[in-house]
Design a protein around this motif. Sequence first.
Motif, PDB file in Angstrom:
ATOM      1  N   THR A 259       4.209 -68.398 -61.973  1.00 25.50           N
ATOM      2  CA  THR A 259       5.424 -68.520 -61.483  1.00 25.50           C
ATOM      3  C   THR A 259       5.816 -66.964 -60.766  1.00 25.50           C
ATOM      4  OG1 THR A 259       6.344 -70.087 -63.072  1.00 25.50           O
ATOM      5  CG2 THR A 259       7.819 -68.731 -61.640  1.00 25.50           C
ATOM      6  N   THR A 260       5.372 -65.949 -61.565  1.00 26.22           N
ATOM      7  CA  THR A 260       5.541 -64.840 -60.672  1.00 26.22           C
ATOM      8  C   THR A 260       4.694 -64.539 -59.600  1.00 26.22           C
ATOM      9  OG1 THR A 260       5.979 -63.801 -62.956  1.00 26.22           O
ATOM     10  CG2 THR A 260       5.443 -62.234 -61.322  1.00 26.22           C
ATOM     11  N   LEU A 261       3.482 -65.004 -59.471  1.00 28.01           N
ATOM     12  CA  LEU A 261       2.596 -64.840 -58.378  1.00 28.01           C
ATOM     13  C   LEU A 261       3.086 -65.582 -57.274  1.00 28.01           C
ATOM     14  CD1 LEU A 261      -1.073 -65.125 -59.951  1.00 28.01           C
ATOM     15  CD2 LEU A 261       0.180 -62.903 -58.979  1.00 28.01           C
ATOM     16  N   GLU A 262       3.486 -66.879 -57.598  1.00 25.93           N
ATOM     17  CA  GLU A 262       4.302 -67.552 -56.351  1.00 25.93           C
ATOM     18  C   GLU A 262       5.787 -66.865 -55.786  1.00 25.93           C
ATOM     19  OE1 GLU A 262       5.003 -71.347 -58.422  1.00 25.93           O
ATOM     20  OE2 GLU A 262       3.061 -72.078 -58.065  1.00 25.93           O
ATOM     21  N   THR A 263       6.137 -66.399 -56.856  1.00 25.58           N
ATOM     22  CA  THR A 263       7.535 -65.672 -56.194  1.00 25.58           C
ATOM     23  C   THR A 263       7.099 -64.408 -55.431  1.00 25.58           C
ATOM     24  OG1 THR A 263       8.686 -66.614 -58.185  1.00 25.58           O
ATOM     25  CG2 THR A 263       9.771 -64.496 -56.946  1.00 25.58           C
ATOM     26  N   SER A 264       6.095 -63.865 -55.980  1.00 29.33           N
ATOM     27  CA  SER A 264       5.654 -62.339 -55.260  1.00 29.33           C
ATOM     28  C   SER A 264       4.972 -62.860 -53.721  1.00 29.33           C
ATOM     29  CB  SER A 264       4.535 -61.868 -55.971  1.00 29.33           C
ATOM     30  OG  SER A 264       5.085 -61.357 -57.128  1.00 29.33           O
ATOM     31  N   ALA A 265       4.317 -64.048 -53.834  1.00 31.69           N
ATOM     32  CA  ALA A 265       3.753 -64.330 -52.540  1.00 31.69           C
ATOM     33  C   ALA A 265       4.890 -64.838 -51.629  1.00 31.69           C
ATOM     34  CB  ALA A 265       3.100 -65.638 -52.576  1.00 31.69           C
ATOM     35  N   ARG A 266       5.890 -65.456 -51.937  1.00 27.43           N
ATOM     36  CA  ARG A 266       7.186 -65.811 -51.219  1.00 27.43           C
ATOM     37  C   ARG A 266       7.843 -64.517 -50.555  1.00 27.43           C
ATOM     38  NH1 ARG A 266       9.019 -68.996 -54.331  1.00 27.43           N
ATOM     39  NH2 ARG A 266      10.536 -67.733 -55.318  1.00 27.43           N
ATOM     40  N   SER A 267       8.021 -63.596 -51.587  1.00 31.70           N
ATOM     41  CA  SER A 267       8.714 -62.414 -51.359  1.00 31.70           C
ATOM     42  C   SER A 267       7.901 -61.658 -50.332  1.00 31.70           C
ATOM     43  CB  SER A 267       8.914 -61.451 -52.588  1.00 31.70           C
ATOM     44  OG  SER A 267       9.713 -62.190 -53.540  1.00 31.70           O
ATOM     45  N   ILE A 268       6.515 -61.538 -50.326  1.00 29.31           N
ATOM     46  CA  ILE A 268       5.697 -60.982 -49.276  1.00 29.31           C
ATOM     47  C   ILE A 268       5.750 -61.558 -47.761  1.00 29.31           C
ATOM     48  CG2 ILE A 268       3.572 -60.107 -48.852  1.00 29.31           C
ATOM     49  CD1 ILE A 268       2.737 -59.866 -51.753  1.00 29.31           C
ATOM     50  N   ARG A 269       5.694 -62.733 -48.046  1.00 30.62           N
ATOM     51  CA  ARG A 269       5.829 -63.505 -46.598  1.00 30.62           C
ATOM     52  C   ARG A 269       7.220 -62.977 -46.035  1.00 30.62           C
ATOM     53  NH1 ARG A 269       3.449 -67.897 -49.305  1.00 30.62           N
ATOM     54  NH2 ARG A 269       1.305 -68.364 -48.444  1.00 30.62           N
ATOM     55  N   GLU A 270       8.252 -63.366 -46.807  1.00 30.40           N
ATOM     56  CA  GLU A 270       9.347 -62.791 -46.154  1.00 30.40           C
ATOM     57  C   GLU A 270       9.732 -61.625 -45.790  1.00 30.40           C
ATOM     58  OE1 GLU A 270      12.374 -64.216 -49.570  1.00 30.40           O
ATOM     59  OE2 GLU A 270      11.825 -66.319 -49.122  1.00 30.40           O
ATOM     60  N   ALA A 271       9.247 -60.646 -46.725  1.00 24.46           N
ATOM     61  CA  ALA A 271       9.345 -59.130 -46.207  1.00 24.46           C
ATOM     62  C   ALA A 271       8.697 -59.056 -44.978  1.00 24.46           C
ATOM     63  CB  ALA A 271       8.943 -58.345 -47.149  1.00 24.46           C
ATOM     64  N   ALA A 272       7.225 -59.522 -44.750  1.00 23.40           N
ATOM     65  CA  ALA A 272       6.588 -59.497 -43.398  1.00 23.40           C
ATOM     66  C   ALA A 272       7.246 -59.750 -42.466  1.00 23.40           C
ATOM     67  CB  ALA A 272       5.477 -60.066 -43.778  1.00 23.40           C
ATOM     68  N   GLU A 273       8.066 -60.896 -42.474  1.00 20.64           N
ATOM     69  CA  GLU A 273       8.834 -61.590 -41.389  1.00 20.64           C
ATOM     70  C   GLU A 273       9.893 -60.664 -40.961  1.00 20.64           C
ATOM     71  OE1 GLU A 273       9.715 -65.492 -42.294  1.00 20.64           O
ATOM     72  OE2 GLU A 273       7.769 -66.391 -42.314  1.00 20.64           O
ATOM     73  N   GLU A 274      10.770 -60.101 -42.170  1.00 24.86           N
ATOM     74  CA  GLU A 274      11.837 -59.330 -41.820  1.00 24.86           C
ATOM     75  C   GLU A 274      11.496 -57.942 -41.244  1.00 24.86           C
ATOM     76  OE1 GLU A 274      13.575 -59.218 -45.599  1.00 24.86           O
ATOM     77  OE2 GLU A 274      14.149 -61.275 -45.638  1.00 24.86           O
ATOM     78  N   ASN A 275      10.287 -57.284 -41.721  1.00 27.30           N
ATOM     79  CA  ASN A 275       9.923 -56.143 -41.207  1.00 27.30           C
ATOM     80  C   ASN A 275       9.617 -56.315 -40.080  1.00 27.30           C
ATOM     81  OD1 ASN A 275      10.508 -54.856 -43.585  1.00 27.30           O
ATOM     82  ND2 ASN A 275       8.666 -54.870 -44.471  1.00 27.30           N
ATOM     83  N   ALA A 276       8.830 -57.357 -39.740  1.00 26.48           N
ATOM     84  CA  ALA A 276       8.161 -57.364 -38.169  1.00 26.48           C
ATOM     85  C   ALA A 276       9.529 -57.637 -37.283  1.00 26.48           C
ATOM     86  CB  ALA A 276       7.220 -58.663 -38.132  1.00 26.48           C
ATOM     87  N   HIS A 277      10.361 -58.450 -37.497  1.00 32.77           N
ATOM     88  CA  HIS A 277      11.617 -58.764 -36.618  1.00 32.77           C
ATOM     89  C   HIS A 277      12.484 -57.320 -36.730  1.00 32.77           C
ATOM     90  CE1 HIS A 277      14.626 -60.789 -35.010  1.00 32.77           C
ATOM     91  NE2 HIS A 277      15.545 -60.237 -35.776  1.00 32.77           N
ATOM     92  N   ALA A 278      12.453 -56.438 -37.562  1.00 31.98           N
ATOM     93  CA  ALA A 278      13.268 -55.429 -37.555  1.00 31.98           C
ATOM     94  C   ALA A 278      12.508 -54.363 -36.701  1.00 31.98           C
ATOM     95  CB  ALA A 278      13.651 -54.939 -39.105  1.00 31.98           C
ATOM     96  N   LEU A 279      11.394 -53.959 -36.751  1.00 32.05           N
ATOM     97  CA  LEU A 279      10.927 -53.114 -36.159  1.00 32.05           C
ATOM     98  C   LEU A 279      10.513 -53.529 -34.595  1.00 32.05           C
ATOM     99  CD1 LEU A 279       7.848 -52.297 -38.633  1.00 32.05           C
ATOM    100  CD2 LEU A 279       9.859 -50.841 -37.876  1.00 32.05           C
ATOM    101  N   LYS A 280      10.312 -54.860 -34.422  1.00 32.39           N
ATOM    102  CA  LYS A 280       9.960 -55.314 -32.955  1.00 32.39           C
ATOM    103  C   LYS A 280      11.387 -55.217 -32.107  1.00 32.39           C
ATOM    104  CE  LYS A 280       6.554 -58.639 -33.311  1.00 32.39           C
ATOM    105  NZ  LYS A 280       6.043 -60.263 -33.104  1.00 32.39           N
ATOM    106  N   ALA A 281      12.415 -55.104 -32.633  1.00 31.89           N
ATOM    107  CA  ALA A 281      13.805 -55.079 -31.691  1.00 31.89           C
ATOM    108  C   ALA A 281      13.819 -53.591 -31.057  1.00 31.89           C
ATOM    109  CB  ALA A 281      14.751 -55.503 -32.782  1.00 31.89           C
ATOM    110  N   PRO A 282      13.743 -52.650 -32.098  1.00 34.30           N
ATOM    111  CA  PRO A 282      13.747 -51.071 -31.593  1.00 34.30           C
ATOM    112  C   PRO A 282      12.639 -50.838 -30.655  1.00 34.30           C
ATOM    113  CG  PRO A 282      13.260 -51.118 -33.824  1.00 34.30           C
ATOM    114  CD  PRO A 282      13.778 -52.533 -33.564  1.00 34.30           C
TER     115      PRO A 282
END
Length: 497
Positions: A259-282
């Motif tokens: 369960t922890t690994l699945e949660t971690s994988a989901r968190s990593i995917r979400e963080a990757a999308e959020e970081n990419a979106h946040a950095l692409k704008a500036p």
Amino acid sequence: MLRALFGSVLVKLVLLGLVFLSVPMILYGRFATVDEERQQLLLNNLQNQGYLLSQGLELALRAEGAKAPVAAADWVARLGTSSLRIKLLMRPVGEQQSFYYVAAFPTIDTAYLDAERQALVATGILGKVEESCAGNRSLSQSFTGPTGTIEILTSISPFHTEVGCWAVITAYAESDPAGTTLARPFASAPEVRWAGIFYAMMALLILAVAVSVALGLRRFARLARLIRRVPGRRQISFANATPVPELKPVAVEFDSLVTTLETSARSIREAAEENAHALKAPIAAMAQAVEPIRRVANAANDDRAKRAVETIERALERMEDLVASARRIDEAIAEMIDAPASPIKLSSMVENTARAFAEAHGNNVKIVASIEPGIKVAASEEALETAIENLVDNAVSFAPPGSTVRLDLKQGGGRARLAVIDQGPGVPVDLLPAIFERHVSHRPQTNGAGARASGGPHFGLGLAIVRRNIELMGGRVAARNRPEGGFEVTISLPLAT
């Protein structure tokens, strides 16, 4: 290896079982020797008893003189005991072979005496009686009487009187303690049999524990494979599957880990999308802001300003590539944590990859593939495809114009082996051990293909991604400089079952 072997619970249980089996075997031999010595001591005592009995009968019958055959039955009855059985035979003077049954204790009638004499003849006992007239003879022989009563004959003791040669045969009933001791083999003793049963039960119990642990661990391994390969893995529970109560706490922790690994994988995917979106704008905003500056610099024909604008644009391009690379790495990590594995047609995947790169770089680098058909591996398709593409892309980026990149796929020993070989400059020996580390890259300036031969700048991440993906799928990666020139990277993966 020895540490891992003796650290195994199953090995320890097997060794414990061997100890339980070997200890009774060792002790059995010793106990059997002691029992044999005890039986021999008892037999010697019984034979001495028979000898002393014969001495007493000899004195009594000598005193009777010619009346000895008539008085023999009374003397035998006087000297007999509750457990000792006496058989008195006589060969008259002048006879050479014939013995007559004179008396017995317990007392039996004449008809039975004759029947028992015939039984003694059938067993060959009388032959030993013949020999006994020449000296004392010990016995330890089973004898079945006419009524089926089993006796243990212990001795034949001879003596002579004026009427002839006498032979005293002593015996004990098999049911008597002395007879039981002499007749029963050590292995058939109740104590030995019970001990054997208990030891066998202990050995079976240890075997059952070993089998139970082995089956429990195999079930864990099977569930782990299912978790890797089957979507909707939350429906699979280690705790519900294990038959061993002692493994329940471990199974619960395994479920928590999944369960922890699945949660971690989901968190990593979400963080990757959020970081990419946040950095692409500036980055996009900076790229748009540079455009007016470039027009002003071009209008003023200011070389210094033009160079500054070009520097800013290159930096922005590099930032975009870094953001994209970081996102790919995070997504690949999440994919390896959470991606189900399934049988992948590796031969087809390598063939398609080779064809795609040949079409993209056919005018610059020749792609040659030697592929054994029908090879399948258990892996995540996207992660494996990424690893193979990175391998070929890395080889193409180092290949001089007009050279060849070769892909060799074979199977053997339960594994698939893919080698990607280029004719590039290779890797310095001191850098070779770190070639699969992140941000490690060596690209000579003389490389004819150029730093952007494969379509973008290189950050030393391709081989690092290859190693991580392959190792997470249970594979191995190796690299070497070829003696004839060029560089070779090899991956091996377990074949799909």
